[in-house]
Design a protein around this motif. Structure first.
Motif, short mmCIF file in Angstrom:
data_model
loop_
_atom_site.label_atom_id
_atom_site.label_comp_id
_atom_site.label_asym_id
_atom_site.label_seq_id
_atom_site.Cartn_x
_atom_site.Cartn_y
_atom_site.Cartn_z
N LYS A 331 30.36 96.24 53.52
CA LYS A 331 31.09 96.22 52.48
C LYS A 331 30.69 96.67 50.91
CE LYS A 331 33.45 92.03 54.13
NZ LYS A 331 33.64 90.72 54.08
N ALA A 332 29.45 96.51 50.80
CA ALA A 332 28.97 97.09 49.75
C ALA A 332 28.48 98.18 49.74
CB ALA A 332 27.55 96.39 48.83
N ILE A 333 28.70 99.03 51.06
CA ILE A 333 28.01 100.03 50.97
C ILE A 333 29.67 101.69 50.74
CG2 ILE A 333 27.10 101.95 52.33
CD1 ILE A 333 25.82 100.37 54.01
N ASP A 334 29.33 102.37 50.15
CA ASP A 334 30.68 103.27 49.73
C ASP A 334 30.53 103.81 51.01
OD1 ASP A 334 32.61 104.60 49.00
OD2 ASP A 334 31.91 104.72 46.52
N ARG A 335 31.84 103.89 52.08
CA ARG A 335 31.27 105.43 52.80
C ARG A 335 32.12 106.69 52.74
NH1 ARG A 335 33.28 103.94 57.04
NH2 ARG A 335 34.34 102.61 56.80
N GLN A 336 33.41 106.74 51.33
CA GLN A 336 33.84 107.40 50.95
C GLN A 336 33.06 108.46 50.33
OE1 GLN A 336 37.29 108.61 52.12
NE2 GLN A 336 36.24 110.33 50.64
N GLY A 337 32.39 107.39 49.63
CA GLY A 337 31.40 108.66 48.50
C GLY A 337 30.05 108.92 49.04
N THR A 340 32.01 111.90 50.66
CA THR A 340 32.63 112.96 48.70
C THR A 340 31.30 113.60 48.96
OG1 THR A 340 34.01 111.56 48.68
CG2 THR A 340 33.02 112.90 46.94
N PHE A 372 35.69 99.17 51.52
CA PHE A 372 34.52 99.30 50.24
C PHE A 372 34.85 97.73 49.44
CE2 PHE A 372 32.86 101.01 46.43
CZ PHE A 372 31.31 100.86 46.97
N ASP A 373 34.36 96.90 49.67
CA ASP A 373 34.61 96.11 48.56
C ASP A 373 33.15 95.27 47.67
OD1 ASP A 373 35.57 93.60 46.33
OD2 ASP A 373 37.32 93.08 48.13
N PRO A 374 32.91 96.09 46.93
CA PRO A 374 31.58 95.26 46.53
C PRO A 374 31.53 94.11 45.77
CG PRO A 374 31.85 97.58 45.43
CD PRO A 374 33.15 96.91 46.52
N ASN A 422 24.25 101.76 45.62
CA ASN A 422 25.30 100.74 46.30
C ASN A 422 24.82 99.39 46.94
OD1 ASN A 422 27.42 102.85 48.27
ND2 ASN A 422 26.75 103.55 46.36
#
Length: 559
Positions: A331-337, A340, A372-374, A422
């Motif tokens: 959940k802490a990994i920003d896949r959209q980031g 992008t 994604f929910d850090p 992340n």
């Protein structure tokens, strides 16, 4: 069936086109035209009539490592590049078009039919002209032997995927030696994929015994049955040359030879620019510009059935053995980031892949991810007893520190660096470890020498046939579940899904299963292949194949 690749570059268009990467620019104005097209809508191969092509020529391609095992049915040989080398040489029962629609591969089979549903039976009628490269006929006995080898009944066979053969009751001779009748003891939804897609038919000499299956093709392939065969290999020089097969009964190939050279990923574009190879998957936005600026090179693009991901190691004693810990980390990994940063400039409006089973553009695809929910990830780690001590969390005197293992390629490293940032933000330390191509799967991934690992999965039109291969938890049967993660509930859902002959119901069950895979913290899909390939402009019927099968008899150079 799914096969793996250590690299994000898959220039061998015999398999779905590999992932590409760019710098962190937020500008996608240079994305190739059509780069927002969906999977199954197009391919880009410079189609030409064979009459427009010159006779002869050598197609030069790059691979990242010499084959560890030429038996692609084995766990050591389940590799996209090995499969790409063998596609011009090995039988398959179906071909596909750009939309993924199936047609019987009449070079090898005159008919393949579901002839009964209770019990389920499939009848294969072999082309009477089809022979192995030593002149011996392809017969029902080859099918029977392969079915037994892949059944899982004998654990000595180190198989990559049972592909539903664990559900087969028997394989019998039909009206003659050129017909095989497969009878199932349990329904198998993806029966068309048992000798198609990424799965080839091998001669019974390879599949008859565990010793032959595991070891006989380690140093090279023997009997084949395609328009090309192995002409020479040179492990020291890292070179494989295919030549025309004199026993081939189909259309005469236009090419004389196909040459594969082992090249480090970073050297492949330079080799294309220096006229040493003829096609390469594009690795960065800079590479795309450099390829466009090279005289005689064109960019071909079609979405491919490949994607990169993270696999977690959940084996007992590993740092991520606790599924709740794996989920919190994911959940802490920003896949959209990540997407992008990696795909801007190469894909219009890049998006993360949110399904393990279906990919964007494929019927059945839906978002089943946890998001994604850090903040939630940090709270879950607190609840699990992993408390911040400075920059890194600790529990029972042990730091929350994990190793991310990958092939030495800039794209993988860039992805890992983003993940490192992340996870660092919530107190998880990620160490990046790169490995050479040689032995990456056999010596590192299969033994489980990682906490998190990165590679590419390359699929085919038969996603349900790989459910047990990757997500089934069978401790004595590794197949493709290298993280050793699963549950009885997931196993039961796999069983229910692959037993369902109604495609719509099977799709619904597959998406229920996908959500459970996310909730187990099994693995994390990142992004789908962008599909840009730099190809020599006069090369025809080759390039970004998308879902379509390539016809190796029609590949060649324009007159």
């Amino acid at each position: 069936m799914r096969i793996r690749s250590l690299t994000t570059r898959l220039a061998i268009a015999a398999v779905a086109i590999g992932l590409v990467a760019s710098g962190c620019s937020s500008n996608d104005e240079d994305a190739p035209p059509g780069s927002s097209a969906s999977l199954g809508t197009t391919n880009d191969i410079n189609p030409r009539d064979v009459g427009d092509l010159r006779d002869g020529g050598n197609l030069r391609l790059a691979i990242s490592a010499f084959p560890a095992n030429w038996n692609t049915l084995s766990n050591d040989g389940n590799d996209a590049e090995i499969g790409g080398i063998e596609r011009p040489m090995m039988p398959r029962s179906f071909t596909t078009d750009a939309a993924g629609q199936l047609s019987i591969n009449t070079d090898y089979f005159t008919d393949v039919q579901l002839t009964n549903t209770s019990p389920q039976q499939v009848t294969y009628t072999i082309n009477p002209k089809a022979v192995w490269s030593d002149g011996t006929p392809i017969t029902w006995a080859d099918i029977q032997s392969q079915a037994h080898a892949l059944s899982g009944a004998d654990k000595a066979f180190l198989i990559a995927n049972n592909i539903g053969f664990d559900r087969v009751e028997k394989v019998e001779r039909g009206v003659d030696d050129r017909q095989a009748i497969i009878t199932f003891k349990q329904h198998f939804a993806e029966w068309r994929g048992q000798f198609a897609g990424n799965t080839f038919l091998f001669p019974k000499s390879v599949t008859a015994t565990a010793d032959a299956f595991n070891k006989s093709l380690v140093d090279g392939i023997t009997l084949t049955a395609g328009p090309f065969l192995v002409q020479s290999t040179d492990r020291a020089q890292g070179r494989i040359v295919l030549g025309r097969n004199p026993t081939w009964w189909g259309a005469t190939p236009k090419l004389d030879t196909i040459t594969y050279s082992v090249l480090d990923s970073s050297a492949q574009l330079l080799a294309l620019k220096n006229n040493e190879i003829d096609a390469v998957g594009i690795g960065t936005r800079d590479d795309l510009k450099a390829a466009k600026d090279t005289p005689g090179i064109g960019i071909r693009r079609a979405p491919g059935n490949a994607w990169n991901h993270l696999t977690f190691n959940g084996a007992p004693g590993s740092p991520l053995a606790d599924p709740k810990l794996r989920v919190a980390v994911s959940k802490a990994i920003d896949r959209q980031g990540i997407v992008t940063a990696i795909q801007n400039g190469l894909v219009e409006n890049p998006k993360p892949l949110n399904n393990h089973i279906y990919i964007q553009g494929q019927v059945g695809y839906q978002d089943n991810s946890l998001g994604f929910d850090p903040a939630a990830a940090a709270k879950e780690l607190d609840d699990l007893g992993w408390k911040l001590n400075g920059d890194v969390r600790e529990k029972d005197g042990r730091k929350l520190e994990i190793r991310d293992v990958m092939y030495q390629e800039d794209t993988w490293v860039q992805i890992a660096q983003i993940i490192q940032q992340n996870l660092g933000a919530i107190g998880v330390k990620l160490n990046i470890e790169t490995k050479p191509g040689k032995g990456y799967f056999t010596d590192v991934i299969q033994p489980g020498n990682f906490d998190v690992a990165q590679w590419t999965w390359v699929g085919d039109p038969f996603p349900l046939g790989s459910l047990n291969q990757i997500y089934g938890y069978n401790p004595n049967d590794l197949q493709g579940n290298y993280g050793r993660i699963g549950s009885p509930e997931i196993n039961a859902l796999i069983e229910q899904t692959v037993s369902e002959l109604d495609p719509k119901k099977a799709m619904e069950l597959a998406n229920q299963l996908d959500r459970k895979v996310f909730e187990e913290g099994h693995s994390l899909p990142l992004m789908q292949s962008a599909g840009n390939v730099a190809v020599r402009a006069d090369l025809a019927n080759y390039g970004a194949a998308g879902l379509a099968s390539l016809d190796y008899t029609k590949i060649g150079f324009v007159k």
